[in-house]
Motif scaffolding. Structure first.
Motif, PDB file in Angstrom:
ATOM      1  N   LEU A  12      57.614  59.996  12.772  1.00 51.07           N
ATOM      2  CA  LEU A  12      57.237  59.216  13.953  1.00 51.07           C
ATOM      3  C   LEU A  12      58.307  58.167  14.264  1.00 51.07           C
ATOM      4  O   LEU A  12      58.722  58.022  15.415  1.00 51.07           O
ATOM      5  CB  LEU A  12      55.880  58.547  13.732  1.00 51.07           C
ATOM      6  N   GLU A  41      54.141  54.176  10.439  1.00 52.38           N
ATOM      7  CA  GLU A  41      55.535  54.481  10.139  1.00 52.38           C
ATOM      8  C   GLU A  41      55.892  54.243   8.678  1.00 52.38           C
ATOM      9  O   GLU A  41      56.804  54.859   8.152  1.00 52.38           O
ATOM     10  CB  GLU A  41      56.464  53.698  11.066  1.00 52.38           C
ATOM     11  N   LEU A  55      49.135  59.736  19.892  1.00 48.63           N
ATOM     12  CA  LEU A  55      50.558  59.466  19.688  1.00 48.63           C
ATOM     13  C   LEU A  55      51.424  60.540  20.348  1.00 48.63           C
ATOM     14  O   LEU A  55      52.437  60.226  20.978  1.00 48.63           O
ATOM     15  CB  LEU A  55      50.881  59.368  18.197  1.00 48.63           C
ATOM     16  N   LEU A  66      55.384  67.062  17.275  1.00 45.84           N
ATOM     17  CA  LEU A  66      55.319  65.804  16.540  1.00 45.84           C
ATOM     18  C   LEU A  66      55.348  66.062  15.039  1.00 45.84           C
ATOM     19  O   LEU A  66      55.997  65.349  14.290  1.00 45.84           O
ATOM     20  CB  LEU A  66      54.048  65.041  16.922  1.00 45.84           C
TER      21      LEU A  66
END
Length: 107
Positions: A12, A41, A55, A66
């Protein structure tokens, strides 16, 4: 071997930085707090499927992009066990989201 949470957090952060986006920008776009983004994170949060989907939308990408599982350093058996455990402890809404995501990815 690092955990899936830590690997996801690193992924991410890498995506966010490549998009020249701050944690504040991502927090605003995803309607999450900056602290929550920071915790994700750093691998300190165990995300729901709904949060992962949020997200992905905030980053204008698919959930599968992702994750990009080839970037994760986790064994197949461990991955299966983690997925099964998450499914077994999920409520109905989370299961429906997971089902929808898997259908979108695999048909």
């Amino acid at each position: 071997m690092e955990s899936l949470q830590i690997a996801f957090g690193k992924r991410l952060r890498d995506i966010r930085r490549r998009m020249d986006m701050t944690q504040d920008n991502l927090a605003e776009r995803s309607d999450m707090s900056i602290q929550y983004i920071s915790d994700i994170e750093r691998g300190k949060r165990n995300l729901s499927l709904a949060s992962i989907e949020t997200l992905a939308k905030a980053l204008n990408m698919s959930v599968s992009d992702l994750f990009a599982l080839e970037d994760f350093q986790i064994g197949v058996d461990e991955m299966k066990a983690m997925l099964i455990a998450r499914i077994e402890e999920s409520d109905e809404d989370s299961l429906r989201t997971f089902y929808a995501i898997s259908r979108a990815i695999y048909g």
